[in-house]
Design a protein around this motif. Sequence first.
Motif: not given
Lengths: 563, 563
Positions: A528-539
């Motif tokens: 389940y652990v995501p490969d990449r985690i990216v921060f964004v300002t809006e979904i």
Amino acid sequence: MIQTKLIPRTTEAHEPPLLIKNLLAQSLKYEPQREIVYRDLFRMDYTRFNQRVRQLANVLTDLNVQPGDTVAVLDWDSHRYLECFLGVTSTGAILHTINIRLSPSQILYTMNHAQDKVVFIHEDFLPILAAIKPQLTTVETYVILSDKVYTGTSEINSLAELPEGFSGEYEALLKGASEQYEFPDFDENTWATTFYTTGTTGNPKGVYFSHRQLFMHTMGLLTYIIGYEAMPFKGSTDVYMPITPMFHVHAWGFPFLATMMSAKQVYPGRYEPEVLLKLLITEGVTLSHCVPTILNMLVSSPAAPKFKQNLSRWKVLIGGSALTKGLAKAATELGITVMSGYGMSETAPVMAVGYLNEQEKQLSPEEQIDLRTRAGRISPFIEMRLMDDDGNFVPHDGHSLGEIVARGPWLTQGYYEDPERGADLWKGGWLHTGDVASITPDYWVVIADRTKDVIKTGGEWVSSLDMEDVLSQIEGVAESAVIGLPDDRWGERPHAIIVQKPGYTLQAEGIKAGLQAKVERGELHKWYVPDRIVFVTEIPKTSVGKIDKKKIRSEMKELILGK
Amino acid sequence: MIQTKLIPRTTEAHEPPLLIKNLLAQSLKYEPQREIVYRDLFRMDYTRFNQRVRQLANVLTDLNVQPGDTVAVLDWDSHRYLECFLGVTSTGAILHTINIRLSPSQILYTMNHAQDKVVFIHEDFLPILAAIKPQLTTVETYVILSDKVYTGTSEINSLAELPEGFSGEYEALLKGASEQYEFPDFDENTWATTFYTTGTTGNPKGVYFSHRQLFMHTMGLLTYIIGYEAMPFKGSTDVYMPITPMFHVHAWGFPFLATMMSAKQVYPGRYEPEVLLKLLITEGVTLSHCVPTILNMLVSSPAAPKFKQNLSRWKVLIGGSALTKGLAKAATELGITVMSGYGMSETAPVMAVGYLNEQEKQLSPEEQIDLRTRAGRISPFIEMRLMDDDGNFVPHDGHSLGEIVARGPWLTQGYYEDPERGADLWKGGWLHTGDVASITPDYWVVIADRTKDVIKTGGEWVSSLDMEDVLSQIEGVAESAVIGLPDDRWGERPHAIIVQKPGYTLQAEGIKAGLQAKVERGELHKWYVPDRIVFVTEIPKTSVGKIDKKKIRSEMKELILGK
């Protein structure tokens, strides 16, 4: 269906059809003094409301609206919209509730497809109309809706000042119409409403509901919400305010219920946090429904804590997207009673609402969160099953997964003039929802994912919703979305995008370390652990406020993969 | 009905009919642990109840009951009867609820007329059966119902010990049947129940109801009783016990509502005051319904005052005959909440129930009595009008009188194989009730009289019900009946018969003097004062407990006139 003996009928005997006008009639019987309120602009009691609905029917007659014709509305949530819910339909015409969040070209498509004949349009949307008007093929006339007439600041003083093709202003037309109108009897399978839902591909799809279906949906809500007190709602003490747009599945059908119960109703117009909070307090709102995004907006509003006293009487039904445990906790801490429901445009919409039985009511608030964030318990009169890829039923054991299929008295019977996609929806007498879930033996529905969003990695399934729920509970995470992207080794791998709360500076590595610790404690599957985690300002969201995973997968892929 | 556009349906789309099985399915969803109780003999939860209803369906199959066949029941109020309400009907067969208070020859008539194929009969009624069995033309087999099987004192140990023609004992048959049964889908207009109502002349008349009608009657009760809290009823805290026989209009339809809400239900068997009072207390009964006679019996029971504490949570809906102010006061003084309802066998039955609106709730208990003894406010989904002798509608102004005519989703569509009387019932699309009433602008129905019982004297009308109400408030009067008898001078004159309470010795002259004083104070029209007042030990009643004025007029005329 098996053959049985039907009741014989005497020649002059009468049995009325189930029509929306019966819900309207009810509103006048016992408590007609209760109010319907539109922001701080307009208020009336149910006696006046019934008169106005009849005036509207006479206006429609004057505009040459015949039974079977389509009348469209482009408005914010208002008393006018409610009058159209009851009045347009009860004349035998079809109400098209236009999704104001669609692009102008999509609005154009739906208006031509639905063959709108008369259009009621709020002045805020005149620019959209200007852009598409030349290409509208069926509209004969327009009626303008203006809030300024309630404050006396309207600039429209005569018909001559209206745009070309307009027959008048709503309030002026009503004023000139008689309050007498006998709503006719007609077949209960008469087409009452239509609206469009945007799929992942192709043009918007037109769903539609009959008078009988909307009547029965109201009975289902009544049985569940009021009878079983899933979301206690008394006409005598409760005040209803929708925060799901009226164009979107008739604000989940609650306006019909509230009208039948002659409960006080508050319509907030355009959704502005300060207006919503103010109405909550000044009008004493106790029951609402909305998507998680709206609840999140209100809960994270800096003003929220100071309204804690008022929020403690507020019950909110959450639907449209999964309610995360993080948001449920934040709302509960403010004293708000939250409960999830489940449904879709095609299902009018309610198919499940959370209900805590006598045992579950004894659980701690903490333990209740797990139940309150489930999709709900199967609604009265809805039959629901889980189906595997081969069309076999999957047991309701609380862990086996399958696609939710349903039957019931209020499901759209197809998509208008779209037999191909209609046939995909209805297979073998079951409506296929495209949602993957498990069902417990005591009727709780736990959604795992959309069939399209479930992530398949190395032979294992990852529920993107479950992973989002885990992320929602991390301090500083405002919102997240988890999607699957192709992977050479595993087929697919999960990835996450996160919006941070103001004032936080989270690190992907820190979050991953925390998740890894959960894996080691046996609280999370390692895949389940995501490969990449990216921060964004809006979904990215769809027009009805749902996370738009298709858009994330297509447009944010490179951002996420860092390419 | 006008022509409209109907919703299109995709080939494989499904929309379920409104069937009684949907109410049953509901009982299993959220609170299946609640109980159904039969005296102190038997109790089960809703899980077991659902299994037993399916076992019953399998027993019916074994007994060769086909869809459209009629299954009759002769039983006291029991869990078995409830199982038949849900189970017999849900197989597509017709349930005939036999009125056990009819004479054997009338029972014989109704059984042959309804073409009963299988008969479920309590052993108490075997003597009746013995008298009529040779003349029954359609019955193929019998099933015996015995209370002794619950106490282990049954003498029936094998099939050989059963009377000839019997297939078995109910519990033994259930025990041998599978708990698996898939109730089929069929047309919602399928005939579900039938029973007979005794008119003033001729043979009993067969009324009948479809699945849809009983489903919608349940929705009407739900809207009114639970939604509007006309008689607050929560599954979580209320306990239901009928004291109107189940053979009589399905115990006013409440068992269907209580089952759908999975509320605790208590069935009292034969109505014995000490058993009823005991069950009220030991099982915590909070909601019942009955005719005034039963309430009077309980209220005047010497045991009543000592149960005052328990009676204060008891809500009772009164129907069948008018609730007099005297009885309403006596019940209220014991802490019982009373409310009137109005309906008839032909109307399934509920057409009105008292509801105090927000203003009326502020009235003193004394002032509320006037409202609580009215026939009620018009029910949800029922359309009611007043009609004069020429077929014109009479205004709802609170004083103009007319015959009540009605429309609605649960009215019998005729009398079985009796077109002539069916055509009298249904004229011009309105069901004619034979009741004379006024209706207030706020939907209160005030019954003046039966059209047949209203007394016409010297050009004035006397409502026998109003006069009985005045008499009921005289100290020492237990019950009274007022009838019209021919008079040479006035055409007709009112006369009264009175039953005294134990320990009183009233005098006709004293009562008349009291009435005369009322006339002088302007509280009573002088033509209302009965010519003669005669004391009797009992007032003749019909088989369903109503005052039998036809019988009084014919059989007591000479007694009253002193000839």
